[in-house]
Design a protein around this motif. Structure first.
Motif, short mmCIF file in Angstrom:
data_model
loop_
_atom_site.label_atom_id
_atom_site.label_comp_id
_atom_site.label_asym_id
_atom_site.label_seq_id
_atom_site.Cartn_x
_atom_site.Cartn_y
_atom_site.Cartn_z
N TRP A 1 33.48 21.67 -13.97
CA TRP A 1 33.73 22.82 -14.13
C TRP A 1 35.29 23.51 -13.82
O TRP A 1 34.93 23.53 -12.47
CB TRP A 1 33.11 23.61 -15.54
CG TRP A 1 33.80 24.64 -15.62
CD1 TRP A 1 34.20 25.54 -15.19
CD2 TRP A 1 33.58 24.40 -17.18
NE1 TRP A 1 34.20 26.20 -17.04
CE2 TRP A 1 34.12 25.90 -18.04
CE3 TRP A 1 32.79 23.56 -17.88
CZ2 TRP A 1 34.34 25.76 -19.69
CZ3 TRP A 1 33.69 23.85 -19.72
CH2 TRP A 1 33.40 25.05 -20.18
N CYS A 2 36.55 22.80 -14.69
CA CYS A 2 37.41 24.48 -13.89
C CYS A 2 37.73 25.70 -14.95
O CYS A 2 37.79 25.27 -15.80
CB CYS A 2 38.66 23.61 -14.71
SG CYS A 2 40.56 24.00 -13.37
N PRO A 3 36.92 27.21 -13.90
CA PRO A 3 36.68 27.86 -14.63
C PRO A 3 38.52 28.27 -15.06
O PRO A 3 38.70 29.46 -15.86
CB PRO A 3 36.69 28.50 -13.75
CG PRO A 3 35.64 27.60 -12.61
CD PRO A 3 37.02 26.43 -12.50
N SER A 4 39.65 28.02 -15.12
CA SER A 4 40.78 28.56 -14.98
C SER A 4 41.35 27.52 -16.49
O SER A 4 42.10 28.03 -17.20
CB SER A 4 42.07 27.80 -13.64
OG SER A 4 43.17 28.31 -14.20
N CYS A 5 40.95 25.91 -16.54
CA CYS A 5 41.59 25.57 -17.93
C CYS A 5 40.44 25.51 -18.37
O CYS A 5 40.26 25.18 -19.41
CB CYS A 5 41.84 23.65 -17.09
SG CYS A 5 43.16 23.65 -16.02
N ARG A 6 39.32 26.16 -17.91
CA ARG A 6 38.27 26.11 -18.74
C ARG A 6 37.56 24.40 -19.47
O ARG A 6 37.65 25.06 -20.87
CB ARG A 6 38.38 27.69 -19.75
CG ARG A 6 38.07 28.87 -18.73
CD ARG A 6 38.28 30.20 -19.87
NE ARG A 6 39.40 30.44 -20.05
CZ ARG A 6 39.71 31.67 -20.89
NH1 ARG A 6 38.76 31.26 -22.56
NH2 ARG A 6 41.14 31.66 -21.29
N TYR B 1 39.28 20.62 -5.28
CA TYR B 1 39.65 21.31 -6.84
C TYR B 1 40.01 20.30 -7.37
O TYR B 1 40.36 19.35 -8.05
CB TYR B 1 41.19 21.05 -5.65
CG TYR B 1 41.17 22.26 -5.00
CD1 TYR B 1 41.08 23.92 -4.04
CD2 TYR B 1 40.27 21.84 -3.47
CE1 TYR B 1 40.80 23.95 -3.22
CE2 TYR B 1 40.30 23.01 -2.65
CZ TYR B 1 40.77 23.88 -2.49
OH TYR B 1 40.00 24.33 -0.91
N CYS B 2 40.84 21.61 -9.20
CA CYS B 2 41.36 21.10 -10.63
C CYS B 2 42.68 19.94 -10.13
O CYS B 2 43.56 20.95 -9.57
CB CYS B 2 41.36 22.23 -11.23
SG CYS B 2 42.15 20.84 -12.73
N GLN B 3 42.86 18.94 -10.71
CA GLN B 3 43.86 18.22 -10.30
C GLN B 3 45.16 18.80 -11.38
O GLN B 3 46.20 18.93 -10.07
CB GLN B 3 43.61 16.56 -11.03
CG GLN B 3 45.40 15.58 -10.93
CD GLN B 3 44.49 14.68 -11.06
OE1 GLN B 3 44.79 14.64 -12.08
NE2 GLN B 3 45.09 13.79 -10.95
N ARG B 4 44.74 19.94 -11.74
CA ARG B 4 45.91 20.35 -12.63
C ARG B 4 46.39 21.85 -12.23
O ARG B 4 47.37 21.59 -11.98
CB ARG B 4 45.27 20.54 -14.12
CG ARG B 4 45.10 19.41 -15.46
CD ARG B 4 46.68 19.21 -15.55
NE ARG B 4 46.26 16.99 -16.15
CZ ARG B 4 47.51 16.53 -16.18
NH1 ARG B 4 49.06 17.18 -15.43
NH2 ARG B 4 47.35 15.24 -16.15
N CYS B 5 45.54 22.29 -11.82
CA CYS B 5 46.18 23.85 -11.35
C CYS B 5 46.01 23.82 -10.40
O CYS B 5 45.18 25.23 -9.80
CB CYS B 5 45.15 24.81 -12.67
SG CYS B 5 43.17 24.60 -12.38
N HIS B 6 44.73 22.93 -9.35
CA HIS B 6 44.19 23.12 -8.20
C HIS B 6 43.49 24.70 -7.89
O HIS B 6 43.18 25.66 -6.74
CB HIS B 6 45.97 23.52 -6.84
CG HIS B 6 45.08 23.35 -6.08
ND1 HIS B 6 45.08 24.29 -4.73
CD2 HIS B 6 45.12 22.00 -5.13
CE1 HIS B 6 44.88 23.11 -3.50
NE2 HIS B 6 45.28 22.22 -3.95
ZN LIG Z 1 41.86 23.50 -13.80
#
Ligand SMILES: [Zn+2]
Ligand SMILES: [Zn+2]
Length: 883
Positions: free
Chosen positions: A176-181, A344-349
């Motif tokens: 789960w990416c808490p930033s990209c949600r 880490y999230c590939q999109r937003c780290h």
């Molecule tokens: Zn993300």
């Protein structure tokens, strides 16, 4: 047509691309009887701008497309773009943020409308850039993954897989990416070695008889613990299994369980069980019947399932507070530095959180097995072949694929939840009523599908599937897929699985996996390093043809491409060379130039040796190019064309041909030379066209030709009738003689304009005949007063000597220079070069240098050293010959 003195790429590129589009050159014709050659483009993100990776793989695809088209195939190179879920949503999110708005305030429907509007306005940028590169895609068949037809294919695939039990919905730990949600796939989680800590906490036993110590790298998750586990064989803890501990800070009673998943060696050998926030714990808890407890919300903040002081805190702030409170409570046993892999999230780290949620999954094992088999049976062949190992390895440990994403932009999942009976209705079209209770209170699942779900269908959804269209029949399976290694798992393997499942056939026969374009120093290009090279900028400065040629020449299978500016400069010079050579030829074609009737090639018996030689070389090159392209050796193709055009055609043949075109030369000789020049130029332009489409079209249009475009002219093939080994041997000898004389001139600093004498002694009669027959040509090329065959060279006096195969050569120096002074000069030169060479030799013997320097640097040093040694040897021989 005006013939500019200098080659100007920009106007040529625009003119001919428009010409090709007008003629419909790129349009595939399934009704033709020609053999199909099909590729689908790896669809770039609709938000994307052309980067070097695109430039490389599209150049290579275009070379194949143009080559097969000229070979007579019905070529379909199908282009399109990908809706790129997260990336596109983020772009529009940012746009909204600049306006002070948010996606939530706008509402889903309006937000999706905004994204479409953005797509209509800006989404075509990369398509225009592909055209500038010269890509010969069939633009009449351009697709977008969210087109109505392709969206229908996505729904069809989803519903079928669901009906077959291959799609299911379940609670599971996802990344789960808490930033990209949103949930992201395993592949989108980038592990990075990170300096963290390992906290050891003491959980007291409920009966007051002691406690158990557990170690964790994420102490805040303890608030969600529902058990403690030890290994069943661990003697230390055997007596404790079945007892209960009290969770510090929370007060919840946790059972101690035994489960073999626990690593006895890690930490204390006892671990806390947080089922909702760790994949292994989730499985263990399931086995032991422990309930999961979610303690964070979608943004990574602690939720209401934790004690009041921690509610609403961000996970890292909660970590700090939890550690502080554990210490205050006297249960924090130790804190140790701990280096470990963090995802880490590939999109937003953002650091990815393992998170329990309800998602949709594809049951992958039944799809993976046939895909592994297809590759094992070479129904899909990989170039370079070592990628098969990576493919098999990954397919061997593949997990079920989480295909739902908590986004608004994408294919919304075709499942409708009934609020009366909670049945989930999976359907191709919006159902009016619930299939179970007949109720009408249906709500569509809010999630969308992973973008890779639609791109996995790309090779057949783009051809009209699920309908049995003409295109689908004619063009599936496709012939070749060219793509980057970074999407081997995201995309290539999934296309193979889906193609086999829905079409009962592999999606492509061969796949070529490209390397990575790096900067000149071999570094990966990145925005943070500031070393990104923009291909459009290179096209503006050097022309599309030079960029394409550079990329092709560097595309050695299995290697990355360090892109140095010198390469671009060099290949622009190559374009200039072609331009000037063609200009020379055309100026000399006289009356025949530019018309449409090409003069026929005279029969070999009426040709001179150099004519037969260049035609023979041309035939070899055609053969080589054909073989190399079949093996995806774009580098060797480019190299063969470069060598032939620059050296054999321009440096040698044109020079040999010049005398017969001079005013006063016999008319028959001139017309014979013109015919050969035109023939070779025409053929070499066609050979080169797939790599350098623009300049070749422009020049080809100026010579006598048939047809509207070089793009549809026949690709030259090997002509055994033109192969002439005798001519090749003869010309090789006379070239060697000329080179020897030129070397003598260079080493002795003799003015290039000065006419010299050449004495030649042939050690066999054949060589003597060749020298005699070609004396005039040798004299022209080596700038000699004449060539004299002599029975021996002993009477030649002070002379520079050399050997060309079985011919001994002497250039008399009387009156040209003073041998004594020259010997001194050369000795000094040798001394200087020796010092230089010793320096390199020392380096090459130095283990430290060999161990630390990059392989390119070592290679370069070795090469320079070798060159210096050769030069010294040559000069020593020259000194000897002066004695
Ligand atoms: Zn993300
Ligand atoms: Zn219902």
């Amino acid at each position: 047509m005006e013939f500019d003195k200098a080659y100007q790429p920009a106007p040529i590129e625009e003119r001919w691309y428009t010409h090709w589009m007008k003629l419909g050159v790129f349009t595939a014709r399934p009704d033709s009887s020609r053999r199909p050659f099909v590729m689908v483009i790896p669809p770039p993100n609709v938000t994307g701008r052309l980067h070097m990776g695109h430039a490389l793989n599209n150049t290579l695809q275009d070379i194949l497309a143009r080559w097969r088209r000229m070979c007579g195939d019905d070529v379909l190179w199908l282009p399109g773009t990908d809706h790129a879920g997260i990336a596109t949503q983020m772009v529009v999110d940012r746009q909204l943020a600049r306006e002070g708005a948010t996606r939530e305030a706008l509402g889903r429907e309006e937000f999706v409308r905004r994204v479409w509007r953005w797509k209509e306005e800006y989404g075509g940028a990369i398509i225009a850039q592909l055209k500038r590169l010269g890509c010969s895609c069939d633009w009449t068949r351009e697709r977008f993954t969210m087109d109505p037809a392709l969206s229908r294919a996505v729904r069809e695939a989803f519903v079928r897989l669901h009906e077959e039990g291959l799609i299911y919905r379940d609670k599971f730990i996802v990344n789960w990416c808490p930033s990209c949600r949103t949930a992201i796939s395993d592949l989108e989680v980038i592990p990075e070695v990170t300096q963290g800590s390992l906290w050891t906490i003491r959980y007291p036993l409920a009966d007051g008889s002691g406690g158990i110590e557990v170690a964790t790298t994420r102490p805040e998750t303890m608030l969600g613990d529902t058990g403690v586990a030890v290994h069943p064989d661990d003697e230390r803890y055997r007596a404790l299994v079945g007892k209960t501990v009290v969770l510090p800070l929370v007060g919840r009673a946790l059972p101690i369980i035994a489960d073999p998943f626990v690593d006895k060696e890690f930490g204390t050998g006892a671990v806390k069980i947080t089922p909702a926030h760790d994949a292994n714990d989730f499985e263990a808890a399931r086995r032991a019947g422990l309930p999961p407890l979610v303690v964070m919300d979608e943004q990574g903040r602690m939720n209401d399932n934790v004690p009041a002081p921690y509610r609403g805190l961000d996970r890292f702030e909660a970590r700090r507070r939890v550690v502080e409170d554990l210490r205050a409570a006297g249960v924090l046993v130790s804190v140790k530095d701990h280096v470990h892999n963090v995802g880490y999230c590939q999109r937003c780290h953002t650091i990815v959180e393992p998170y329990l949620s309800t998602q949709w999954f594809v049951r992958i094992a039944p799809l993976a097995a046939p895909a592994v088999q297809a590759v094992a049976e070479s129904r899909v062949r990989f170039t370079p072949p070592h990628w098969v190992n990576s493919y098999n390895e990954w397919m061997g440990k593949i997990h079920d694929w989480c295909i739902s994403r908590q986004l608004w932009w994408g294919h919304q999942i075709p499942a409708w939840h009934c609020s009366d009976c909670s049945t989930i209705n999976v359907a191709r079209e919006v159902p009016a009523t619930c299939s179970r209770c007949g109720g009408g209170a249906l709500r569509q699942d809010p999630d969308v599908l992973d973008t890779w779900f639609s791109s996995a269908l790309w090779p057949f959804s783009t051809l009209g599937w699920p309908d049995e269209t003409v295109d689908l029949k004619a063009y599936y399976p496709t012939s070749v897929l060219v793509t980057g290694f970074d999407i081997l798992f995201f995309w290539v393997s999934r296309m193979i699985m889906m193609g086999l499942h829905f079409m009962q056939e592999v999606p492509f026969r061969r796949t070529y996996i490209t390397g990575l374009v790096r900067d000149a120093e071999g570094q990966k290009m990145s925005k943070t390093r500031g070393n990104v090279i923009d291909p459009i900028d290179l096209i503006d400065r050097y022309g599309a043809d030079a960029l394409r040629f550079t990329l092709a020449a560097m595309a050695t299978p299995g290697s990355d491409l360090p892109l140095a500016e010198e390469r671009m400069v060099g290949y622009r010079a190559f374009a200039n060379k072609i331009w000037n050579a063609a200009r020379f030829v055309l100026l000399n074609l006289g009356e025949g130039g530019g018309g449409s009737a090409a003069p026929a090639l005279p029969p070999p018996t009426r040709l001179r040796v150099e004519d037969r030689w260049i035609l023979s070389r041309l035939s070899h090159v055609a053969k080589e190019v054909d073989e190399r392209l079949n093996e995806f050796r774009f580098d060797e193709t480019a190299n063969a064309l470069y060598q032939f055009l620059w050296h054999e055609f321009c440096d040698w043949y044109l020079e040999m041909a010049k005398p017969s075109l001079l005013p006063g030369a016999p008319a028959e000789e001139a017309s014979r030379t013109r015919a050969v020049l035109r023939h070779v130029l025409d053929a070499v332009l066609r050979l080169l066209h797939p790599v350098m489409p623009f300049i070749t079209e422009d020049l080809w249009q100026r010579i006598p030709h048939e047809g509207a475009t070089i793009a549809l002219a026949a690709y030259p093939i090997h002509d055994p009738g033109l192969v002439d080994e005798v001519a090749e041997r003869e010309v090789a000898l006379l070239m060697e003689i000329v080179i020897r004389v030129r070397n003598i001139r260079a080493e002795l600093n003799i003015d290039p304009g000065r006419r010299l004498q050449l004495l030649a002694h042939a050690r066999d009669a054949g060589a003597g005949r060749i020298v005699a027959a070609n004396a005039a040509t040798i004299a022209t090329l080596a700038r000699l007063e004449g060539v004299r065959l002599v029975p021996d060279l002993s009477a030649s006096g002070a002379a520079a000597r050399a050997v060309a195969s079985s011919v001994d050569l002497a250039v008399p120096l009387a009156g040209v220079l003073d041998p004594k002074i020259e010997r001194q000069r050369l000795s000094r030169e040798i001394e200087k070069l020796s010092k230089e060479s010793e320096g390199h030799a020392r380096k090459l013997q130095n283990a430290d240098f060999l161990g630390k320097a990059r392989p390119e640097v070592v290679d370069k040093t070795r090469r320079i050293h070798e060159e210096l040694r050769e030069k010294i040897e040559r000069l020593s021989r020259t000194i000897e010959s002066l004695s």
